[in-house]
Motif scaffolding. Structure first.
Motif, PDB file in Angstrom:
ATOM      1  N   THR A 174       0.893  -1.288   0.118  1.00 19.17           N
ATOM      2  CA  THR A 174       0.156   0.036   0.059  1.00 19.17           C
ATOM      3  C   THR A 174       0.783   1.326   0.035  1.00 19.17           C
ATOM      4  O   THR A 174       0.230   2.267  -0.175  1.00 19.17           O
TER       5      THR A 174
ATOM      6  N   PHE B 134       4.018   3.786  -1.264  1.00 20.37           N
ATOM      7  CA  PHE B 134       4.179   4.585  -2.670  1.00 20.37           C
ATOM      8  C   PHE B 134       4.782   3.357  -3.695  1.00 20.37           C
ATOM      9  O   PHE B 134       4.387   3.103  -4.710  1.00 20.37           O
TER      10      PHE B 134
ATOM     11  N   SER C 125      14.061   7.108   5.100  1.00 21.40           N
ATOM     12  CA  SER C 125      15.253   5.951   5.181  1.00 21.40           C
ATOM     13  C   SER C 125      16.577   6.561   5.172  1.00 21.40           C
ATOM     14  O   SER C 125      17.344   6.304   5.886  1.00 21.40           O
TER      15      SER C 125
ATOM     16  N   SER D  48      10.934   9.955  -2.915  1.00 16.03           N
ATOM     17  CA  SER D  48       9.626   9.827  -2.113  1.00 16.03           C
ATOM     18  C   SER D  48       9.694  10.136  -0.671  1.00 16.03           C
ATOM     19  O   SER D  48      10.989  10.346  -0.082  1.00 16.03           O
TER      20      SER D  48
ATOM     21  N   ARG E  24      -0.428  -3.739   6.609  1.00 16.54           N
ATOM     22  CA  ARG E  24      -0.798  -3.586   8.092  1.00 16.54           C
ATOM     23  C   ARG E  24      -2.383  -2.939   7.912  1.00 16.54           C
ATOM     24  O   ARG E  24      -3.085  -3.021   9.102  1.00 16.54           O
TER      25      ARG E  24
ATOM     26  N   ALA F 102       4.558  -5.101  10.614  1.00 15.28           N
ATOM     27  CA  ALA F 102       6.186  -5.660  10.691  1.00 15.28           C
ATOM     28  C   ALA F 102       6.523  -5.685  12.017  1.00 15.28           C
ATOM     29  O   ALA F 102       7.626  -6.163  12.277  1.00 15.28           O
TER      30      ALA F 102
HETATM   31  N1  NAP Z   1      16.764   0.918  -3.533  1.00 16.28           N
HETATM   32  C1  NAP Z   1      15.903   1.974  -3.862  1.00 16.28           C
HETATM   33  O1  NAP Z   1      16.511   2.456  -4.560  1.00 16.28           O
HETATM   34  C2  NAP Z   1      14.690   2.537  -3.472  1.00 16.28           C
HETATM   35  C3  NAP Z   1      13.811   3.154  -4.017  1.00 16.28           C
HETATM   36  C4  NAP Z   1      12.634   3.503  -3.538  1.00 16.28           C
HETATM   37  C5  NAP Z   1      12.203   2.995  -1.980  1.00 16.28           C
HETATM   38  N2  NAP Z   1      13.118   2.563  -1.505  1.00 16.28           N
HETATM   39  C6  NAP Z   1      12.962   2.228  -0.172  1.00 16.28           C
HETATM   40  O2  NAP Z   1      11.567   1.571  -0.051  1.00 16.28           O
HETATM   41  C7  NAP Z   1      11.008   1.776   1.038  1.00 16.28           C
HETATM   42  C8  NAP Z   1       9.581   2.289   0.887  1.00 16.28           C
HETATM   43  O3  NAP Z   1       9.513   3.485   0.293  1.00 16.28           O
HETATM   44  P1  NAP Z   1       8.101   4.262  -0.198  1.00 16.28           P
HETATM   45  O4  NAP Z   1       8.431   5.547  -0.726  1.00 16.28           O
HETATM   46  O5  NAP Z   1       7.305   3.417  -0.577  1.00 16.28           O
HETATM   47  O6  NAP Z   1       7.921   4.566   1.489  1.00 16.28           O
HETATM   48  P2  NAP Z   1       6.125   4.662   1.751  1.00 16.28           P
HETATM   49  O7  NAP Z   1       5.166   5.137   0.776  1.00 16.28           O
HETATM   50  O8  NAP Z   1       6.386   5.212   3.260  1.00 16.28           O
HETATM   51  O9  NAP Z   1       5.789   3.009   2.143  1.00 16.28           O
HETATM   52  C9  NAP Z   1       5.974   2.067   3.286  1.00 16.28           C
HETATM   53  C10 NAP Z   1       5.398   1.036   3.371  1.00 16.28           C
HETATM   54  O10 NAP Z   1       5.572   0.637   4.788  1.00 16.28           O
HETATM   55  C11 NAP Z   1       4.316   0.147   5.272  1.00 16.28           C
HETATM   56  N3  NAP Z   1       4.569  -0.003   6.728  1.00 16.28           N
HETATM   57  C12 NAP Z   1       5.070   1.022   7.484  1.00 16.28           C
HETATM   58  N4  NAP Z   1       5.025   0.513   9.033  1.00 16.28           N
HETATM   59  C13 NAP Z   1       4.466  -0.630   8.948  1.00 16.28           C
HETATM   60  C14 NAP Z   1       4.312  -1.505   9.785  1.00 16.28           C
HETATM   61  N5  NAP Z   1       4.477  -1.256  11.220  1.00 16.28           N
HETATM   62  N6  NAP Z   1       3.724  -2.737   9.223  1.00 16.28           N
HETATM   63  C15 NAP Z   1       3.619  -3.142   8.203  1.00 16.28           C
HETATM   64  N7  NAP Z   1       3.860  -2.058   7.353  1.00 16.28           N
HETATM   65  C16 NAP Z   1       4.183  -1.049   7.500  1.00 16.28           C
HETATM   66  C17 NAP Z   1       3.352   1.334   4.733  1.00 16.28           C
HETATM   67  O11 NAP Z   1       1.850   0.765   5.120  1.00 16.28           O
HETATM   68  P3  NAP Z   1       0.710   1.918   5.076  1.00 16.28           P
HETATM   69  O12 NAP Z   1       0.430   2.061   3.561  1.00 16.28           O
HETATM   70  O13 NAP Z   1      -0.235   1.112   5.923  1.00 16.28           O
HETATM   71  O14 NAP Z   1       1.418   3.140   5.685  1.00 16.28           O
HETATM   72  C18 NAP Z   1       3.711   1.166   3.425  1.00 16.28           C
HETATM   73  O15 NAP Z   1       3.211   0.350   2.532  1.00 16.28           O
HETATM   74  C19 NAP Z   1      11.718   2.775   2.002  1.00 16.28           C
HETATM   75  O16 NAP Z   1      12.502   2.209   2.905  1.00 16.28           O
HETATM   76  C20 NAP Z   1      12.483   3.425   0.898  1.00 16.28           C
HETATM   77  O17 NAP Z   1      13.785   4.046   1.220  1.00 16.28           O
HETATM   78  C21 NAP Z   1      14.401   2.223  -2.120  1.00 16.28           C
END
Ligand code: NAP
Length: 396
Positions: free
Chosen positions: A19, A21, A190, A184, A45, A74
């Motif tokens: 769910t 980004f 992070s 994002s 969640r 988580a």
């Molecule tokens: N390696 C790369 O190139 C790259 C690129 C993009 C992103 N990333 C990494 O990917 C991660 C996600 O990025 P994003 O932009 O998608 O972040 P985001 O939109 O904040 O998404 C985070 C996700 O984690 C879930 N979450 C948070 N706390 C939780 C918990 N206690 N239990 C279960 N689920 C939980 C959120 O759920 P809800 O929807 O319910 O809030 C959401 O689905 C980050 O760590 C980012 O650094 C890495």
């Protein structure tokens, strides 16, 4: 089939954090590209958000009306264990991983379930090695971190470059990264979290070095290069101390094809000197602010989790990584390139990493493994077919 005991599990792939980004982009990618017959599910969640996501996926393809929705937090070790036991592969976007990631890695290591994530957090990767690598080796689980822009183009780009060079000789590869992309809220959170944990990151790296077996009769290094003007690329090269060079070094340790003495250096590539100086100053300021809890919270509040660049901005984003490889009297220039690195291409890389672990014939590995060591050619071919470019620009 499960590789360890031949049992069938209900799912091939479960996407956790679907769910968020990048999670939603990954779910959309799987909805459009997972082969028919691949049994996949989304997990998170928040049930209401999962329902809304499924409605969107159903608009892409009506077959998804029955896409299974799995509920887990988580922090809930029991729910994560059930989730890990229900599938052959878990792909997770729930970050910052240093806060939310460990229990899922533990569950996958215990259940013999393959795992792929998007972390770029070196401390998390080292801690997971120290805590869970041994158990994952026993159960056969492949724990593959950094399956997004961190570090797939760099890891597979070096893997591809090495294949263009002679065997059994010392090799050097330099990588030069350029991009125009935005980030994002989740990525910003992070990155700031990692910047605020410098001493803990260094401690984890030191403990890992003490613990990791030494290479016998081979060397693999990824030292920090010096800032310089690179005649090879015609740009300013600034050393980039991200997770990527560590991942490349680990691939070189794991794969004999990288030769008896391998060195990789990783750089940001910037055309104009004032931009290079301005960028360095901005990162320095961010690093300083990340050490002060109040400044860190204020900065995190500027970018909401769950949000990121819109489709129009992502459509204008691109990345290139140029590599200069040398060894045995040969020099090769290669390039990996694609569209929006942080989101469009990252979703694609994570989706294909998960499908590759679940469905492809791969070399036998287990424990914490890199994308190149675990999936090498199979993932490279998948990403090429999906539109990422890996090419030899010149050789002499
Ligand atoms: N390696 C790369 O190139 C790259 C690129 C993009 C992103 N990333 C990494 O990917 C991660 C996600 O990025 P994003 O932009 O998608 O972040 P985001 O939109 O904040 O998404 C985070 C996700 O984690 C879930 N979450 C948070 N706390 C939780 C918990 N206690 N239990 C279960 N689920 C939980 C959120 O759920 P809800 O929807 O319910 O809030 C959401 O689905 C980050 O760590 C980012 O650094 C890495």
């Amino acid at each position: 089939m499960n590789r360890q005991n031949g049992t069938q599990r209900p799912y091939d792939v479960v996407l956790f954090g679907a769910t968020g980004f990048v999670g939603a982009l990954t779910a959309e990618y799987l909805a459009a590209h997972a082969p028919s017959g691949c049994r996949w599910a989304v997990a998170g969640r928040d049930r209401a958000k999962l329902e809304r996501l499924r409605e969107r996926l159903t608009a892409i393809d009506p077959h998804h009306t029955d896409l299974p929705l799995l509920h887990a937090d988580a922090d809930d070790a029991h729910a994560l264990r059930e989730l890990a036991e229900s599938t052959h592969v878990v792909a997770t976007t729930v970050g910052p991983y240093v806060w939310y990631g460990e229990k899922l890695v533990a569950a996958c290591a215990e259940a013999g379930t393959d795992y792929a994530d998007l972390t770029g957090e070196a401390e998390f990767v080292d801690r997971m090695y120290l805590e869970h690598d041994a158990r994952a080796r026993e159960t056969g689980a492949r724990i593959v971190h950094a399956c997004g822009f961190d570090s797939v183009p760099h890891d597979l780009g070096v893997y591809f470059t090495v294949q263009q060079l002679p065997q059994d000789v010392p090799l050097t590869v330099d990588g030069f990264v350029r991009s125009n992309a935005l980030f994002s809220g989740g990525t910003f959170a992070s990155a700031l979290t990692a910047m605020g944990r410098g001493p803990r990151m260094l401690r984890a790296a030191r403990e890992r070095r003490l613990h990791e077996p030494r290479l016998v009769a081979r060397r693999a290094r990824a030292p920090l290069g010096a800032p310089r003007f690179s005649a090879e690329t015609g740009t300013w090269a600034l050393p980039l101390p991200t997770l990527d060079p560590r991942v490349v070094e680990r691939s070189a340790r794991a794969l004999a094809r990288y030769g008896p003495d391998f060195r990789y250096r990783h750089f940001a590539s910037v055309r104009h000197l004032p931009v290079a100086l301005g960028g360095t100053a901005a990162i320095g300021a961010l690093l300083g602010a990340a050490q002060v809890p109040a400044a860190r919270s204020w900065l995190m509040g500027r970018y909401e989790p769950g949000r990121g660049p819109d489709a129009e901005r992502r459509g204008r984003s691109w990345f290139t990584v140029r590599f200069v490889g040398a060894g045995g009297g040969r020099r090769v220039f290669t390039e990996v390139s694609g569209g929006d690195p942080g989101y469009g291409e990252t979703a694609k890389m994570l989706a294909h990493s998960a499908l590759c672990l679940a469905l492809d014939e791969l070399p036998p590995t287990s424990g914490q493994v890199t994308t190149a060591a675990a999936m090498g050619d199979a993932l490279l071919e998948r990403l090429r077919s999906a539109g990422l470019r890996f090419r030899v620009a010149a050789a002499r």
